[in-house]
Design a protein around this motif. Structure first.
Motif, PDB file in Angstrom:
ATOM      1  N   ASP A   1       0.839  -1.200   0.000  1.00 45.63           N
ATOM      2  CA  ASP A   1       0.000   0.000   0.000  1.00 45.63           C
ATOM      3  C   ASP A   1       0.874   1.250   0.000  1.00 45.63           C
ATOM      4  N   ARG A   2       0.287   2.352  -0.460  1.00 48.21           N
ATOM      5  CA  ARG A   2       0.992   3.629  -0.427  1.00 48.21           C
ATOM      6  C   ARG A   2       1.257   4.039   1.018  1.00 48.21           C
ATOM      7  N   ALA A   3       2.369   4.676   1.222  1.00 47.25           N
ATOM      8  CA  ALA A   3       2.709   5.175   2.555  1.00 47.25           C
ATOM      9  C   ALA A   3       1.796   6.339   2.912  1.00 47.25           C
ATOM     10  N   ARG A   4       1.462   6.446   4.173  1.00 44.30           N
ATOM     11  CA  ARG A   4       0.655   7.577   4.632  1.00 44.30           C
ATOM     12  C   ARG A   4       1.494   8.843   4.625  1.00 44.30           C
ATOM     13  N   PRO A   5       0.855   9.993   4.391  1.00 49.49           N
ATOM     14  CA  PRO A   5       1.610  11.253   4.399  1.00 49.49           C
ATOM     15  C   PRO A   5       2.295  11.465   5.741  1.00 49.49           C
ATOM     16  N   GLN A   6       3.496  11.992   5.690  1.00 49.14           N
ATOM     17  CA  GLN A   6       4.258  12.278   6.903  1.00 49.14           C
ATOM     18  C   GLN A   6       3.917  13.680   7.395  1.00 49.14           C
ATOM     19  N   HIS A   7       3.659  13.804   8.666  1.00 44.43           N
ATOM     20  CA  HIS A   7       3.357  15.113   9.247  1.00 44.43           C
ATOM     21  C   HIS A   7       4.433  15.529  10.236  1.00 44.43           C
ATOM     22  N   GLY A   8       5.621  14.958  10.108  1.00 46.26           N
ATOM     23  CA  GLY A   8       6.696  15.239  11.043  1.00 46.26           C
ATOM     24  C   GLY A   8       7.537  16.444  10.689  1.00 46.26           C
ATOM     25  N   ASP A   9       7.114  17.250   9.718  1.00 45.36           N
ATOM     26  CA  ASP A   9       7.946  18.385   9.345  1.00 45.36           C
ATOM     27  C   ASP A   9       7.576  19.661  10.097  1.00 45.36           C
ATOM     28  N   ASP A  10       6.804  19.541  11.188  1.00 49.42           N
ATOM     29  CA  ASP A  10       6.524  20.721  12.012  1.00 49.42           C
ATOM     30  C   ASP A  10       7.819  21.318  12.543  1.00 49.42           C
ATOM     31  N   ARG A  11       8.803  20.473  12.807  1.00 46.42           N
ATOM     32  CA  ARG A  11      10.093  20.952  13.283  1.00 46.42           C
ATOM     33  C   ARG A  11      10.736  21.853  12.229  1.00 46.42           C
ATOM     34  N   LEU A  12      10.625  21.451  10.954  1.00 48.46           N
ATOM     35  CA  LEU A  12      11.183  22.273   9.878  1.00 48.46           C
ATOM     36  C   LEU A  12      10.441  23.598   9.746  1.00 48.46           C
ATOM     37  N   ILE A  13       9.130  23.567   9.921  1.00 45.35           N
ATOM     38  CA  ILE A  13       8.345  24.799   9.856  1.00 45.35           C
ATOM     39  C   ILE A  13       8.831  25.768  10.923  1.00 45.35           C
ATOM     40  N   ARG A  14       9.009  25.262  12.124  1.00 43.56           N
ATOM     41  CA  ARG A  14       9.470  26.121  13.219  1.00 43.56           C
ATOM     42  C   ARG A  14      10.904  26.598  12.996  1.00 43.56           C
ATOM     43  N   LEU A  15      11.745  25.732  12.451  1.00 39.61           N
ATOM     44  CA  LEU A  15      13.132  26.099  12.177  1.00 39.61           C
ATOM     45  C   LEU A  15      13.204  27.216  11.144  1.00 39.61           C
ATOM     46  N   VAL A  16      12.494  27.065  10.037  1.00 42.02           N
ATOM     47  CA  VAL A  16      12.510  28.080   8.982  1.00 42.02           C
ATOM     48  C   VAL A  16      11.897  29.389   9.487  1.00 42.02           C
ATOM     49  N   ALA A  17      10.821  29.295  10.259  1.00 42.68           N
ATOM     50  CA  ALA A  17      10.212  30.506  10.830  1.00 42.68           C
ATOM     51  C   ALA A  17      11.193  31.206  11.763  1.00 42.68           C
ATOM     52  N   GLY A  18      11.940  30.432  12.531  1.00 41.99           N
ATOM     53  CA  GLY A  18      12.932  31.007  13.438  1.00 41.99           C
ATOM     54  C   GLY A  18      14.062  31.698  12.695  1.00 41.99           C
ATOM     55  N   ILE A  19      14.522  31.078  11.608  1.00 43.65           N
ATOM     56  CA  ILE A  19      15.578  31.689  10.797  1.00 43.65           C
ATOM     57  C   ILE A  19      15.087  33.010  10.222  1.00 43.65           C
ATOM     58  N   LYS A  20      13.870  33.022   9.695  1.00 43.59           N
ATOM     59  CA  LYS A  20      13.309  34.244   9.099  1.00 43.59           C
ATOM     60  C   LYS A  20      13.107  35.327  10.163  1.00 43.59           C
ATOM     61  N   ALA A  21      12.661  34.924  11.355  1.00 42.09           N
ATOM     62  CA  ALA A  21      12.442  35.900  12.428  1.00 42.09           C
ATOM     63  C   ALA A  21      13.764  36.502  12.903  1.00 42.09           C
ATOM     64  N   ALA A  22      14.809  35.682  12.938  1.00 47.22           N
ATOM     65  CA  ALA A  22      16.110  36.157  13.399  1.00 47.22           C
ATOM     66  C   ALA A  22      16.783  37.079  12.380  1.00 47.22           C
ATOM     67  N   ALA A  23      16.489  36.821  11.099  1.00 41.77           N
ATOM     68  CA  ALA A  23      17.093  37.633  10.035  1.00 41.77           C
ATOM     69  C   ALA A  23      16.044  37.918   8.969  1.00 41.77           C
ATOM     70  N   PRO A  24      15.135  38.872   9.237  1.00 46.02           N
ATOM     71  CA  PRO A  24      14.015  39.125   8.327  1.00 46.02           C
ATOM     72  C   PRO A  24      14.407  39.541   6.912  1.00 46.02           C
ATOM     73  N   ASP A  25      15.606  40.091   6.736  1.00 41.93           N
ATOM     74  CA  ASP A  25      16.027  40.532   5.407  1.00 41.93           C
ATOM     75  C   ASP A  25      16.644  39.413   4.576  1.00 41.93           C
ATOM     76  N   ARG A  26      16.795  38.247   5.168  1.00 44.64           N
ATOM     77  CA  ARG A  26      17.398  37.117   4.454  1.00 44.64           C
ATOM     78  C   ARG A  26      16.458  36.644   3.350  1.00 44.64           C
ATOM     79  N   THR A  27      17.002  36.377   2.163  1.00 45.04           N
ATOM     80  CA  THR A  27      16.187  35.915   1.038  1.00 45.04           C
ATOM     81  C   THR A  27      15.870  34.433   1.184  1.00 45.04           C
ATOM     82  N   LEU A  28      14.922  33.967   0.383  1.00 46.25           N
ATOM     83  CA  LEU A  28      14.582  32.541   0.388  1.00 46.25           C
ATOM     84  C   LEU A  28      15.790  31.703  -0.008  1.00 46.25           C
ATOM     85  N   GLN A  29      16.573  32.174  -0.970  1.00 50.22           N
ATOM     86  CA  GLN A  29      17.778  31.444  -1.390  1.00 50.22           C
ATOM     87  C   GLN A  29      18.800  31.379  -0.263  1.00 50.22           C
TER      88      GLN A  29
END
Length: 82
Positions: A7-35
């Motif tokens: 059967d197909r694997a169920r979608p993974q929802h474990g990337d909340d850590r990545l969401i928080r990490l990326v949000a933290g990076i953006k908050a710490a350096a708001p002028d940083r580009t996506l690249q």
């Protein structure tokens, strides 16, 4: 062999850590580009949500949009969205 093994694997929802990490990076350096954030994540040896090693600006943007929906970030001016 058990049929459920194919059967197909169920979608993974474990990337909340990545969401928080990326949000933290953006908050710490708001002028940083996506690249720049993508480059930083690669330097940190962070895996993408799909397990890859190469980060793209669109992947970072997707996580920032999800962070915004969760109330972890706020939308800044349109110029810094690139």
């Amino acid at each position: 062999m058990e049929n459920s093994l194919l059967d197909r694997a169920r979608p993974q929802h474990g990337d909340d850590r990545l969401i928080r990490l990326v949000a933290g990076i953006k908050a710490a350096a708001p002028d940083r580009t996506l690249q720049q954030i993508a480059t930083q994540l690669e330097a940190m040896h962070e895996r993408t949500p799909r397990g890859g090693t190469r980060w793209h600006p669109s992947s970072v943007k997707h996580l920032l949009v999800r962070a915004e929906r969760l109330g972890l970030t706020f939308r800044s001016s349109p110029q810094s969205a690139s």
